[in-house]
Enzyme design. Structure first.
Site, PDB file in Angstrom:
ATOM      1  N   ASN A 149     -11.317  37.480  29.224  1.00 43.12           N
ATOM      2  CA  ASN A 149     -10.666  37.827  30.436  1.00 43.12           C
ATOM      3  C   ASN A 149      -9.530  39.158  29.777  1.00 43.12           C
ATOM      4  O   ASN A 149      -8.779  38.815  28.863  1.00 43.12           O
ATOM      5  CB  ASN A 149      -9.819  36.896  31.076  1.00 43.12           C
ATOM      6  CG  ASN A 149      -9.377  37.536  32.496  1.00 43.12           C
ATOM      7  OD1 ASN A 149      -9.659  38.320  32.849  1.00 43.12           O
ATOM      8  ND2 ASN A 149      -8.040  37.085  32.879  1.00 43.12           N
ATOM      9  N   HIS A 178      -0.200  41.926  31.023  1.00 49.07           N
ATOM     10  CA  HIS A 178      -1.792  41.596  31.281  1.00 49.07           C
ATOM     11  C   HIS A 178      -2.065  42.433  32.578  1.00 49.07           C
ATOM     12  O   HIS A 178      -1.588  41.722  33.668  1.00 49.07           O
ATOM     13  CB  HIS A 178      -1.869  40.235  30.971  1.00 49.07           C
ATOM     14  CG  HIS A 178      -3.402  39.674  31.477  1.00 49.07           C
ATOM     15  ND1 HIS A 178      -3.806  38.553  30.967  1.00 49.07           N
ATOM     16  CD2 HIS A 178      -4.040  40.098  32.270  1.00 49.07           C
ATOM     17  CE1 HIS A 178      -4.810  38.277  31.302  1.00 49.07           C
ATOM     18  NE2 HIS A 178      -5.196  39.141  32.204  1.00 49.07           N
ATOM     19  N   HIS A 205      -3.247  34.657  20.114  1.00 48.09           N
ATOM     20  CA  HIS A 205      -2.906  33.412  20.817  1.00 48.09           C
ATOM     21  C   HIS A 205      -2.867  32.150  19.496  1.00 48.09           C
ATOM     22  O   HIS A 205      -4.075  32.177  19.016  1.00 48.09           O
ATOM     23  CB  HIS A 205      -3.812  33.005  21.902  1.00 48.09           C
ATOM     24  CG  HIS A 205      -3.709  33.979  22.892  1.00 48.09           C
ATOM     25  ND1 HIS A 205      -2.664  33.717  23.907  1.00 48.09           N
ATOM     26  CD2 HIS A 205      -4.323  34.946  23.099  1.00 48.09           C
ATOM     27  CE1 HIS A 205      -3.017  34.963  25.019  1.00 48.09           C
ATOM     28  NE2 HIS A 205      -3.668  35.699  24.398  1.00 48.09           N
ATOM     29  N   LEU A 206      -2.071  31.812  18.909  1.00 50.75           N
ATOM     30  CA  LEU A 206      -1.930  30.875  17.858  1.00 50.75           C
ATOM     31  C   LEU A 206      -1.881  29.570  18.300  1.00 50.75           C
ATOM     32  O   LEU A 206      -2.012  28.543  17.472  1.00 50.75           O
ATOM     33  CB  LEU A 206      -0.815  31.297  16.868  1.00 50.75           C
ATOM     34  CG  LEU A 206      -0.945  32.500  16.160  1.00 50.75           C
ATOM     35  CD1 LEU A 206      -0.002  32.574  14.997  1.00 50.75           C
ATOM     36  CD2 LEU A 206      -2.284  32.651  15.458  1.00 50.75           C
ATOM     37  N   HIS A 238      -5.093  44.912  26.231  1.00 50.87           N
ATOM     38  CA  HIS A 238      -6.507  44.616  26.397  1.00 50.87           C
ATOM     39  C   HIS A 238      -7.056  45.499  27.505  1.00 50.87           C
ATOM     40  O   HIS A 238      -7.498  44.667  28.309  1.00 50.87           O
ATOM     41  CB  HIS A 238      -6.809  43.082  26.317  1.00 50.87           C
ATOM     42  CG  HIS A 238      -6.198  42.262  27.261  1.00 50.87           C
ATOM     43  ND1 HIS A 238      -5.770  42.589  28.641  1.00 50.87           N
ATOM     44  CD2 HIS A 238      -5.603  41.001  27.218  1.00 50.87           C
ATOM     45  CE1 HIS A 238      -5.130  41.600  29.435  1.00 50.87           C
ATOM     46  NE2 HIS A 238      -5.112  40.402  28.529  1.00 50.87           N
ATOM     47  N   HIS A 267     -10.783  28.772  20.764  1.00 51.57           N
ATOM     48  CA  HIS A 267     -10.855  27.406  21.629  1.00 51.57           C
ATOM     49  C   HIS A 267     -11.734  26.692  20.691  1.00 51.57           C
ATOM     50  O   HIS A 267     -12.469  26.808  19.881  1.00 51.57           O
ATOM     51  CB  HIS A 267     -11.490  27.738  22.817  1.00 51.57           C
ATOM     52  CG  HIS A 267     -10.867  28.350  23.804  1.00 51.57           C
ATOM     53  ND1 HIS A 267      -9.654  28.002  24.583  1.00 51.57           N
ATOM     54  CD2 HIS A 267     -10.838  29.773  24.280  1.00 51.57           C
ATOM     55  CE1 HIS A 267      -9.268  28.892  25.215  1.00 51.57           C
ATOM     56  NE2 HIS A 267      -9.948  30.061  25.115  1.00 51.57           N
ATOM     57  N   ASP A 314      -6.761  40.186  20.589  1.00 53.41           N
ATOM     58  CA  ASP A 314      -6.579  39.205  21.587  1.00 53.41           C
ATOM     59  C   ASP A 314      -7.220  37.859  21.366  1.00 53.41           C
ATOM     60  O   ASP A 314      -8.122  37.133  21.916  1.00 53.41           O
ATOM     61  CB  ASP A 314      -7.385  39.588  23.033  1.00 53.41           C
ATOM     62  CG  ASP A 314      -6.924  38.728  24.309  1.00 53.41           C
ATOM     63  OD1 ASP A 314      -6.214  37.694  24.103  1.00 53.41           O
ATOM     64  OD2 ASP A 314      -7.582  39.046  25.337  1.00 53.41           O
TER      65      ASP A 314
END
Lengths: 311, 429
Positions: free
Chosen positions: B286, B183, B64-65, B236, B317, B313
């Site tokens: 998650n 997912h 997640h970029l 994942h 943050h 994954d």
């Protein structure tokens, strides 16, 4: 006695002998609560913040009365009155409070682990007045203290905790503390209100209340949160009351001197019949009274910890 | 045929058990020979790699970029920097940006940012949304997205509840030859969690997510993939129940591939109960960290090929977002910086074989998603990194390249540090 704990986050932190010391200290303060003038200068000049980020009547008032009877200055803060409603984080809120140099922060919070979160970030004592579903150590201590006052030695007694165990911090803390004190603990609830791994807990687990109550020395009812029906955990309140509501017919199966307890607030006619709530065997109001004594003991020990160490 | 002019020689690198000189010409592996004592580089640039080990650039198919929309957590530039220093030569980035990557302009923006900041790589392969706005109600314009550069489609983060719509999404995506990544999470059973449902969550009073919430969706996806005779990639995977289902499906010939993440190989739910890290939101992820049995199952499944590959994954943050109550902290672990060292350590400990490591990070993802990769054969792209297998480093804000410092490994000492990284023979860090 030296009290070395900085914070009270859960009863897991306390040994049996420490719990017994708390009972002794609470008994001492119980005597003060029966005097015509119920105030001593023990904590004069010290201050305690009562930070309740979740609604509470008895716990908050109990701590407030306890603080005032020890002559501590108490300051109340609720979620609605705090900057949490303006988007301030819990960290910033409690750091702000700490900057005003209280000796202790008593906090209730809706999130499990919140008391640990602030205790890690604060220098002053933190007393957990209930965090999410996790722990309610002062309630467990006052419950055990109440039983101790009734019976003396608790070892070998059997206590049934009845109701919504899954979501109950009271149940979690009581299971741990009662086990430390040698009490056999039984749990009774519909499967939907039991933790998934409850079989690994040091308790006997029942789904049939008539079986669960046989021979027990005390029944501790838990409040059913009425929204559990909306959560899909119950068909309706009527069925719950009929199946898991404590009534006289159950009490007849228990020990003849059985005691009835409830941490409050009660839903009369749901988890407990109104008659039982008010009967001679009910310790509900003793719990409230003992709550003040136990919290006086806790405030005294946690707020004078450094002074006692220095001595 | 004339021999290509060597423009880079990596000297004295440790590669596949021996010390070698690697000759690179026009971005490709030209020759690999035992280290020469008499050495004349001619006009070639020389990279001395004495004491360093050489591995092919890894591929991370799940990061997640955060750009566009959440650049304060991570942006394309910082994410690719973390990738480059993490040993990754290519990353696939998920669509849950703001706006969601469900229109060509968003895909193009991501690719333009990558070109602007990292013209020579690491390569960025965007993953388009499966449904508009990740809302699970209407198909995203997958043809447009594929044309703009999306290499796969996924509703990662917000699983599609409507199984019929999910079926249509798989069918539509297949027209463009792009895999669907799911997912796996039953959205009704997995509400409001971040901890595994089990003894730890019950003791801590945390709302737990049961492993069956994942396995139910894995079963659904396997049945759909078999029924449609289409490939699906499961993101994942974290628990034994899912691994057992995937093993069963592969034995039946279902076109299913799967990934797990390094944190499921090295951590368990116990982290949330340890005295120093109790309730730490750094471990809120998650699917949640599972049990020791699940951890063992992930290792076994990776080793026997049931789980094909690893992916980080990577979910960065900001510090203030994680420093809140567990219940309201966002899920996610920042993984690009630590993935290599943690999984290479498993090889050193004999937990994973080197072959599995190579499949998990290089050949597997390349083959599943159709990317080129370096086998160290003549003519292969000169995509490799050099690392010091003995260097120890402490995971912390000052040692991580990602903007996201949110990892349960904070403060831990890891062994193995990437020193430099080449793509197509060009040094990128």
């Amino acid at each position: 006695m030296k009290w070395l704990h900085k914070d009270l986050l859960d009863v897991t932190q306390l040994s049996k002998s420490e719990a017994m010391s708390l009972f002794d200290t609470a008994a001492h303060f119980q005597e003060i609560n029966q005097r015509p003038v119920k105030k001593v200068p023990t904590l004069k000049g010290r201050s305690v913040v009562l930070f309740f980020a979740e609604p509470s009547t008895r716990t908050k008032v109990s701590f407030d009365v306890a603080a005032k009877r020890l002559s501590a200055d108490s300051f109340s803060l609720s979620k609605s009155m705090s900057s949490l409603t303006k988007g301030e984080t819990l960290k910033d809120t409690v750091l702000t409070l700490q900057a005003m140099s209280p000796d202790c922060i008593v906090m209730r919070h809706w999130s499990s682990g919140a008391s640990r979160f602030i205790a890690d970030r604060l220098d002053c004592a933190v007393i957990n007045a209930g965090d999410g579903r996790h722990a309610h150590p002062t309630q467990a201590l006052l419950d055990s203290f109440t039983m101790f006052q009734e019976w003396g030695d608790l070892a070998g007694k059997t206590v049934l905790i009845l109701g919504d165990i899954k979501h109950s911090r009271v149940a979690r803390s009581n299971v741990i503390l009662l086990n430390k004190l040698g009490v056999k603990v039984r749990l009774c609830a519909p499967r939907t209100l039991l933790p998934h791994t409850v079989r690994s807990w040091p308790c006997e687990v029942y789904s049939d209340l008539s079986e669960a109550v046989k021979g027990v020395n005390a029944v501790m009812c838990l409040r059913l949160q009425l929204e559990r029906q909306k959560d899909g955990l119950l068909p309706d309140l009527r069925e719950y009351a009929q199946t898991y509501g404590l009534g006289q017919r159950h009490i007849d199966l228990a020990d003849k001197d059985v005691r009835i307890m409830h941490p409050g607030p009660m839903n009369r006619g749901v988890e407990i019949s109104s008659e039982l709530a008010d009967c001679a065997q009910s310790l509900v109001l003793d719990q409230v009274a003992n709550g003040v004594s136990m919290r006086m003991a806790l405030l005294f020990l946690y707020m004078t910890r450094k002074g006692m160490e220095e001595e | 045929m004339a021999k290509k002019k060597v423009d880079l020689i990596v000297r004295r690198a440790f590669l596949k058990g021996r010390e070698v000189d690697v000759h690179i010409a026009n971005g490709e592996i030209a020759e690999i020979r035992d280290t020469e004592t008499e050495f004349d580089p001619g006009k070639a640039e020389v990279q001395d790699a004495y004491g360093l080990t050489m591995l092919p650039s890894m591929i991370d198919v799940h990061v997640h970029l955060r750009e566009p929309g959440y650049e304060y957590k991570e942006d394309v530039q910082s994410g690719l920097r973390a990738a480059a220093w993490g040993g990754f030569g290519a990353v696939m980035c998920m669509a849950n940006t703001k706006p969601v990557n469900d229109v060509a302009t968003t895909t193009e923006l991501m690719l333009e940012k990558a070109r602007e900041h990292w013209p020579d790589g690491p390569r960025l392969y965007p993953i388009g949304a499966l449904t508009k706005g990740l809302q699970g109600e209407e198909l995203a314009p997958m043809a447009e997205l594929a044309k703009a550069g999306c290499e796969a489609f996924s509703n990662d983060g917000v699983p599609v509840k409507n199984t019929d719509l999910f079926r249509r999404a798989m069918e539509y995506a297949s027209d463009w030859g792009k895999p669907v990544i799911d997912h796996c999470e039953d959205p009704y059973m997995a509400v409001g969690s971040g901890a595994n449902e089990g003894v730890v969550s019950d003791r801590l009073g945390l709302h737990g997510q049961p492993d069956v919430a994942e396995a139910l969706q894995v079963a659904r996806d396997i049945l759909l993939a078999e029924y449609l005779d289409m490939h699906i990639h499961l993101a994942h995977v974290s628990c034994r129940r899912s691994a057992d289902l995937i093993r069963f499906a592969k034995a039946r010939g279902v076109k299913v591939t799967a990934e797990t993440a390094p944190h499921y190989l090295i951590l368990t739910e116990d982290y949330l109960e340890e005295p120093e890290t109790q309730y730490s939101s750094f471990a809120k992820v998650n699917p949640p960290l599972r049990t020791e049995d699940d951890r063992q199952a992930m290792i076994e499944a990776l080793e026997d090929g049931t789980i094909d590959i690893l992916a980080t994954d990577h979910a960065p943050h900001a510090e203030h977002e994680k420093e809140v109550e567990f219940d309201i902290a966002p899920c996610g672990i920042s993984g690009l910086d630590t993935a290599f060292a943690t999984t290479w350590a498993l090889v050193q400990e004999g937990v994973l074989s080197e072959e599995t490591f190579n499949r998990a990070w290089v050949t597997g993802p390349a083959e599943i998603f159709g990317f080129e990769y370096n086998r160290f054969n003549v003519g292969d792209p000169a995509d490799f990194f050099l690392f010091d297998p003995e260097e120890e480093w402490v995971v912390g804000a000052d040692t991580m390249h990602s903007k996201g410092k949110n990892t349960p490994l904070r403060g831990r000492t890891l062994k193995g540090r990437v020193k430099t990284h080449f793509l197509r023979g060009k040094k990128i860090v």
